[in-house]
Design a protein around this motif. Sequence first.
Motif, PDB file in Angstrom:
ATOM      1  N   GLY A  74     -30.680 -32.640 -21.687  1.00  0.00           N
ATOM      2  CA  GLY A  74     -30.096 -32.043 -20.494  1.00  0.00           C
ATOM      3  C   GLY A  74     -29.663 -33.048 -19.445  1.00  0.00           C
ATOM      4  N   GLU A  75     -29.481 -32.551 -18.234  1.00  0.00           N
ATOM      5  CA  GLU A  75     -28.981 -33.363 -17.137  1.00  0.00           C
ATOM      6  C   GLU A  75     -29.993 -34.432 -16.727  1.00  0.00           C
ATOM      7  OE1 GLU A  75     -27.978 -30.803 -13.924  1.00  0.00           O
ATOM      8  OE2 GLU A  75     -26.290 -29.867 -14.964  1.00  0.00           O
ATOM      9  N   VAL A  76     -29.454 -35.527 -16.210  1.00  0.00           N
ATOM     10  CA  VAL A  76     -30.314 -36.600 -15.729  1.00  0.00           C
ATOM     11  C   VAL A  76     -31.054 -36.140 -14.477  1.00  0.00           C
ATOM     12  CG1 VAL A  76     -28.820 -38.377 -16.676  1.00  0.00           C
ATOM     13  CG2 VAL A  76     -28.502 -37.634 -14.305  1.00  0.00           C
ATOM     14  N   GLY A  77     -32.104 -36.846 -14.142  1.00  0.00           N
ATOM     15  CA  GLY A  77     -32.893 -36.540 -12.963  1.00  0.00           C
ATOM     16  C   GLY A  77     -32.877 -37.682 -11.971  1.00  0.00           C
ATOM     17  N   ALA A  78     -33.645 -37.499 -10.906  1.00  0.00           N
ATOM     18  CA  ALA A  78     -33.788 -38.553  -9.896  1.00  0.00           C
ATOM     19  C   ALA A  78     -34.967 -39.461 -10.224  1.00  0.00           C
ATOM     20  CB  ALA A  78     -33.971 -37.935  -8.518  1.00  0.00           C
ATOM     21  N   THR A  79     -36.101 -38.865 -10.588  1.00  0.00           N
ATOM     22  CA  THR A  79     -37.269 -39.623 -11.027  1.00  0.00           C
ATOM     23  C   THR A  79     -37.804 -38.997 -12.303  1.00  0.00           C
ATOM     24  OG1 THR A  79     -38.803 -38.285  -9.681  1.00  0.00           O
ATOM     25  CG2 THR A  79     -37.885 -40.283  -8.668  1.00  0.00           C
ATOM     26  N   TYR A  80     -38.527 -39.816 -13.090  1.00  0.00           N
ATOM     27  CA  TYR A  80     -39.057 -39.366 -14.371  1.00  0.00           C
ATOM     28  C   TYR A  80     -40.501 -39.837 -14.551  1.00  0.00           C
ATOM     29  CZ  TYR A  80     -34.071 -39.041 -15.725  1.00  0.00           C
ATOM     30  OH  TYR A  80     -32.717 -38.770 -15.782  1.00  0.00           O
ATOM     31  N   ALA A  81     -41.217 -39.141 -15.413  1.00  0.00           N
ATOM     32  CA  ALA A  81     -42.503 -39.613 -15.922  1.00  0.00           C
ATOM     33  C   ALA A  81     -42.645 -39.096 -17.340  1.00  0.00           C
ATOM     34  CB  ALA A  81     -43.662 -39.124 -15.058  1.00  0.00           C
ATOM     35  N   THR A  86     -45.026 -34.789 -23.220  1.00  0.00           N
ATOM     36  CA  THR A  86     -43.753 -34.254 -22.760  1.00  0.00           C
ATOM     37  C   THR A  86     -43.152 -35.173 -21.702  1.00  0.00           C
ATOM     38  OG1 THR A  86     -42.603 -32.241 -22.038  1.00  0.00           O
ATOM     39  CG2 THR A  86     -44.661 -32.772 -20.917  1.00  0.00           C
ATOM     40  N   VAL A  87     -42.063 -34.701 -21.076  1.00  0.00           N
ATOM     41  CA  VAL A  87     -41.360 -35.461 -20.037  1.00  0.00           C
ATOM     42  C   VAL A  87     -41.272 -34.614 -18.781  1.00  0.00           C
ATOM     43  CG1 VAL A  87     -39.201 -36.634 -19.430  1.00  0.00           C
ATOM     44  CG2 VAL A  87     -39.972 -36.596 -21.798  1.00  0.00           C
ATOM     45  N   TYR A  88     -41.349 -35.269 -17.639  1.00  0.00           N
ATOM     46  CA  TYR A  88     -41.172 -34.620 -16.349  1.00  0.00           C
ATOM     47  C   TYR A  88     -40.021 -35.291 -15.615  1.00  0.00           C
ATOM     48  CZ  TYR A  88     -45.844 -32.904 -17.413  1.00  0.00           C
ATOM     49  OH  TYR A  88     -46.915 -32.316 -18.031  1.00  0.00           O
ATOM     50  N   LYS A  89     -39.322 -34.508 -14.785  1.00  0.00           N
ATOM     51  CA  LYS A  89     -38.265 -35.085 -13.977  1.00  0.00           C
ATOM     52  C   LYS A  89     -38.145 -34.308 -12.676  1.00  0.00           C
ATOM     53  CE  LYS A  89     -34.273 -32.386 -15.663  1.00  0.00           C
ATOM     54  NZ  LYS A  89     -32.909 -32.439 -16.260  1.00  0.00           N
ATOM     55  N   THR A  90     -37.529 -34.927 -11.697  1.00  0.00           N
ATOM     56  CA  THR A  90     -37.089 -34.223 -10.502  1.00  0.00           C
ATOM     57  C   THR A  90     -35.567 -34.211 -10.521  1.00  0.00           C
ATOM     58  OG1 THR A  90     -37.062 -36.241  -9.165  1.00  0.00           O
ATOM     59  CG2 THR A  90     -39.092 -34.960  -9.160  1.00  0.00           C
ATOM     60  N   PRO A  91     -34.934 -33.123 -10.072  1.00  0.00           N
ATOM     61  CA  PRO A  91     -33.468 -33.119  -9.983  1.00  0.00           C
ATOM     62  C   PRO A  91     -33.003 -34.075  -8.900  1.00  0.00           C
ATOM     63  CG  PRO A  91     -34.363 -31.150  -8.990  1.00  0.00           C
ATOM     64  CD  PRO A  91     -35.520 -31.859  -9.621  1.00  0.00           C
ATOM     65  N   ARG A  92     -31.692 -34.278  -8.840  1.00  0.00           N
ATOM     66  CA  ARG A  92     -31.149 -35.250  -7.905  1.00  0.00           C
ATOM     67  C   ARG A  92     -31.527 -34.962  -6.453  1.00  0.00           C
ATOM     68  NH1 ARG A  92     -27.050 -38.605  -9.999  1.00  0.00           N
ATOM     69  NH2 ARG A  92     -27.834 -39.319 -12.008  1.00  0.00           N
ATOM     70  N   ASP A  93     -31.690 -33.673  -6.101  1.00  0.00           N
ATOM     71  CA  ASP A  93     -32.034 -33.342  -4.711  1.00  0.00           C
ATOM     72  C   ASP A  93     -33.540 -33.406  -4.463  1.00  0.00           C
ATOM     73  OD1 ASP A  93     -32.981 -31.084  -5.973  1.00  0.00           O
ATOM     74  OD2 ASP A  93     -31.617 -29.683  -4.987  1.00  0.00           O
ATOM     75  N   GLY A  94     -34.325 -33.716  -5.491  1.00  0.00           N
ATOM     76  CA  GLY A  94     -35.769 -33.864  -5.324  1.00  0.00           C
ATOM     77  C   GLY A  94     -36.487 -32.596  -4.921  1.00  0.00           C
ATOM     78  N   SER A  95     -35.881 -31.437  -5.156  1.00  0.00           N
ATOM     79  CA  SER A  95     -36.400 -30.179  -4.627  1.00  0.00           C
ATOM     80  C   SER A  95     -37.582 -29.619  -5.401  1.00  0.00           C
ATOM     81  CB  SER A  95     -35.279 -29.133  -4.592  1.00  0.00           C
ATOM     82  OG  SER A  95     -34.775 -28.915  -5.908  1.00  0.00           O
ATOM     83  N   ARG A  96     -37.816 -30.102  -6.631  1.00  0.00           N
ATOM     84  CA  ARG A  96     -38.893 -29.550  -7.439  1.00  0.00           C
ATOM     85  C   ARG A  96     -39.210 -30.520  -8.582  1.00  0.00           C
ATOM     86  NH1 ARG A  96     -33.996 -27.701  -8.290  1.00  0.00           N
ATOM     87  NH2 ARG A  96     -33.232 -27.155 -10.378  1.00  0.00           N
ATOM     88  N   ILE A  97     -40.328 -30.285  -9.224  1.00  0.00           N
ATOM     89  CA  ILE A  97     -40.738 -31.065 -10.384  1.00  0.00           C
ATOM     90  C   ILE A  97     -40.605 -30.181 -11.618  1.00  0.00           C
ATOM     91  CG2 ILE A  97     -42.612 -32.320 -11.501  1.00  0.00           C
ATOM     92  CD1 ILE A  97     -43.699 -32.935  -8.696  1.00  0.00           C
ATOM     93  N   LEU A  98     -39.933 -30.697 -12.647  1.00  0.00           N
ATOM     94  CA  LEU A  98     -39.627 -29.928 -13.850  1.00  0.00           C
ATOM     95  C   LEU A  98     -40.316 -30.538 -15.064  1.00  0.00           C
ATOM     96  CD1 LEU A  98     -35.790 -29.549 -13.230  1.00  0.00           C
ATOM     97  CD2 LEU A  98     -37.553 -27.830 -12.775  1.00  0.00           C
TER      98      LEU A  98
END
Length: 276
Positions: A74-81, A86-98
């Motif tokens: 899927g789409e790239v994020g702002a930050t990752y772990a 599994t993988v976690y990311k925040t969207p570019r606006d940093g509004s939530r953790i996915l």
Amino acid sequence: MALTLNAVTIDPADHVNGVFRYDGSGTSWTQIRGPVASNGPFGGGWGTLVEGMGDETGTAFGYSGTPFDWFSVGEVGATYAVSDDTVYKTPRDGSRILQFDGFDGDTPLWNKVGDSGFLAVGGFSVVAQMPDFQGDTFLYSGNPNDWERIGPKGGAYAIADTVYRTDPLGNTVFRYTGSGIAWDNLGAPPRGVLQIFAGGFGLFATAADFSGVYQFQDAAGNWQRIGDHSASCAVTDDTVFRVARDMSVFQYDGFDDSWTPIGRPDRVLRLFVASD
């Protein structure tokens, strides 16, 4: 879960031109990817995550285990772990953790597991800094939207058997006790820390005065210099690797300051470990 050493390489213009995996012995490396975005790659027990370049810009990819065979997540994020599973990311606006939860057919599934934050590091769980709490450190419980505040803001982080962080200025390294907001003060190499790295083989730091790579010796303030300064290190269950000044890679022999060269697939910018 075995973790394999990986290297991010750069061309003469200092652009990322490839990702390589160490073959495990001698000086042999296998290329698994061409150019990727400089934001990453990221690795852990789940595997390796990269951001695409060129026609693939804007898309994040996971590694299938076969060189040059990658799948879109899927789409790239702002930050990752990248955690163990599994993988976690925040969207570019940093509004939530996915959290990445696999696929519905060919569609990557990302589900919200936390409010706005900045992902710091992954391992057995994932750690984030929460801006609503002045950047304090939070640990994910594994249950959606359940994060526990475990301490103040850190400057650098690592996860192995527990969570490690430095204070924001890198003067001291702390080890999370696993309870509340209690941390053990481990001290630091002389004049502080730039980065910390942890794994089954132990806890390591690069010194702020560029004096070398140091290993924590299981007593507060006891850090042993084991080698020259490195821009990047990576820790597996049985050793630690570092990038030398000439951008080649060395493996620690486990005693004193003795290291064995393991080659250079190209000019190595950064090391990381990930499962196959």
